[in-house]
Design a protein around this motif. Structure first.
Motif, PDB file in Angstrom:
ATOM      1  N   GLY A  24       0.821  -1.215   0.000  1.00  0.00           N
ATOM      2  CA  GLY A  24       0.000   0.000   0.000  1.00  0.00           C
ATOM      3  C   GLY A  24       0.848   1.256   0.000  1.00  0.00           C
ATOM      4  O   GLY A  24       0.575   2.207  -0.742  1.00  0.00           O
ATOM      5  N   PHE A  27       2.593   1.547  -3.462  1.00  0.00           N
ATOM      6  CA  PHE A  27       1.679   2.005  -4.512  1.00  0.00           C
ATOM      7  C   PHE A  27       1.364   3.489  -4.348  1.00  0.00           C
ATOM      8  O   PHE A  27       1.322   4.225  -5.333  1.00  0.00           O
ATOM      9  CB  PHE A  27       0.387   1.190  -4.523  1.00  0.00           C
ATOM     10  CG  PHE A  27      -0.617   1.743  -5.487  1.00  0.00           C
ATOM     11  CD1 PHE A  27      -0.398   1.640  -6.850  1.00  0.00           C
ATOM     12  CD2 PHE A  27      -1.741   2.399  -5.034  1.00  0.00           C
ATOM     13  CE1 PHE A  27      -1.297   2.182  -7.759  1.00  0.00           C
ATOM     14  CE2 PHE A  27      -2.649   2.940  -5.931  1.00  0.00           C
ATOM     15  CZ  PHE A  27      -2.430   2.828  -7.297  1.00  0.00           C
ATOM     16  N   LYS A  28       1.162   3.929  -3.125  1.00  0.00           N
ATOM     17  CA  LYS A  28       0.861   5.343  -2.904  1.00  0.00           C
ATOM     18  C   LYS A  28       1.999   6.228  -3.407  1.00  0.00           C
ATOM     19  O   LYS A  28       1.772   7.233  -4.075  1.00  0.00           O
ATOM     20  CB  LYS A  28       0.589   5.590  -1.421  1.00  0.00           C
ATOM     21  CG  LYS A  28       0.156   7.010  -1.131  1.00  0.00           C
ATOM     22  CD  LYS A  28      -0.273   7.184   0.305  1.00  0.00           C
ATOM     23  CE  LYS A  28      -0.676   8.616   0.549  1.00  0.00           C
ATOM     24  NZ  LYS A  28      -2.079   8.787   0.790  1.00  0.00           N
ATOM     25  N   TRP A  31       2.037   6.121  -7.245  1.00  0.00           N
ATOM     26  CA  TRP A  31       0.963   6.919  -7.832  1.00  0.00           C
ATOM     27  C   TRP A  31       1.246   8.413  -7.677  1.00  0.00           C
ATOM     28  O   TRP A  31       0.934   9.201  -8.575  1.00  0.00           O
ATOM     29  CB  TRP A  31      -0.391   6.569  -7.220  1.00  0.00           C
ATOM     30  CG  TRP A  31      -1.474   7.271  -7.955  1.00  0.00           C
ATOM     31  CD1 TRP A  31      -2.145   8.392  -7.578  1.00  0.00           C
ATOM     32  CD2 TRP A  31      -1.952   6.934  -9.259  1.00  0.00           C
ATOM     33  NE1 TRP A  31      -3.023   8.770  -8.560  1.00  0.00           N
ATOM     34  CE2 TRP A  31      -2.924   7.884  -9.599  1.00  0.00           C
ATOM     35  CE3 TRP A  31      -1.654   5.924 -10.167  1.00  0.00           C
ATOM     36  CZ2 TRP A  31      -3.607   7.849 -10.807  1.00  0.00           C
ATOM     37  CZ3 TRP A  31      -2.338   5.886 -11.361  1.00  0.00           C
ATOM     38  CH2 TRP A  31      -3.295   6.843 -11.675  1.00  0.00           C
ATOM     39  N   ALA A  40      -4.907   7.676  -5.487  1.00  0.00           N
ATOM     40  CA  ALA A  40      -5.310   7.079  -6.761  1.00  0.00           C
ATOM     41  C   ALA A  40      -6.830   7.155  -6.876  1.00  0.00           C
ATOM     42  O   ALA A  40      -7.536   7.193  -5.863  1.00  0.00           O
ATOM     43  CB  ALA A  40      -4.849   5.631  -6.833  1.00  0.00           C
ATOM     44  N   GLN A  60      -1.834  -0.940  -9.192  1.00  0.00           N
ATOM     45  CA  GLN A  60      -2.010  -1.378  -7.813  1.00  0.00           C
ATOM     46  C   GLN A  60      -1.941  -2.902  -7.725  1.00  0.00           C
ATOM     47  O   GLN A  60      -1.281  -3.446  -6.837  1.00  0.00           O
ATOM     48  CB  GLN A  60      -3.335  -0.883  -7.257  1.00  0.00           C
ATOM     49  CG  GLN A  60      -3.511  -1.179  -5.791  1.00  0.00           C
ATOM     50  CD  GLN A  60      -4.783  -0.579  -5.228  1.00  0.00           C
ATOM     51  OE1 GLN A  60      -5.763  -0.382  -5.946  1.00  0.00           O
ATOM     52  NE2 GLN A  60      -4.767  -0.282  -3.949  1.00  0.00           N
TER      53      GLN A  60
END
Length: 88
Positions: A24, A27-28, A31, A40, A60
């Motif tokens: 998480g 991915f944050k 993004w 996102a 993701q």
């Protein structure tokens, strides 16, 4: 069932939770670099285009799958080093 498999189950669960949290965060950050935004898009964001939503979802999924594979593999390698057997 092998003892290493039984011993690995709780370790695998903890590693899975940590891996999900790491994925998480990864991915944050990804993004934020690619989308130049903090969050996102959600699939139900009315003001977002299909393309943007699908790209975010694909990225993701790829990040989560890669982190999960790395965490699972690392955990299995650690169990082998500690016990001498590969967990099933």
């Amino acid at each position: 069932m092998k003892a290493s498999t039984v011993a690995y189950k709780p370790v695998g669960m903890v590693l899975g939770a940590l891996g999900g949290a790491l994925a998480g965060i990864a991915f944050k950050h990804l993004w934020m670099r690619l989308g130049h935004e903090d969050d996102a898009p959600n699939a139900t964001d009315e003001d977002r285009r299909w393309r943007e939503i699908l790209i975010a979802a694909a990225l993701q999924g790829a990040v989560f799958a890669a982190v999960k594979a790395a965490v699972d593999r690392g955990g299995a390698v650690a169990v082998r080093r500690l016990t001498g057997t590969w967990p099933d």
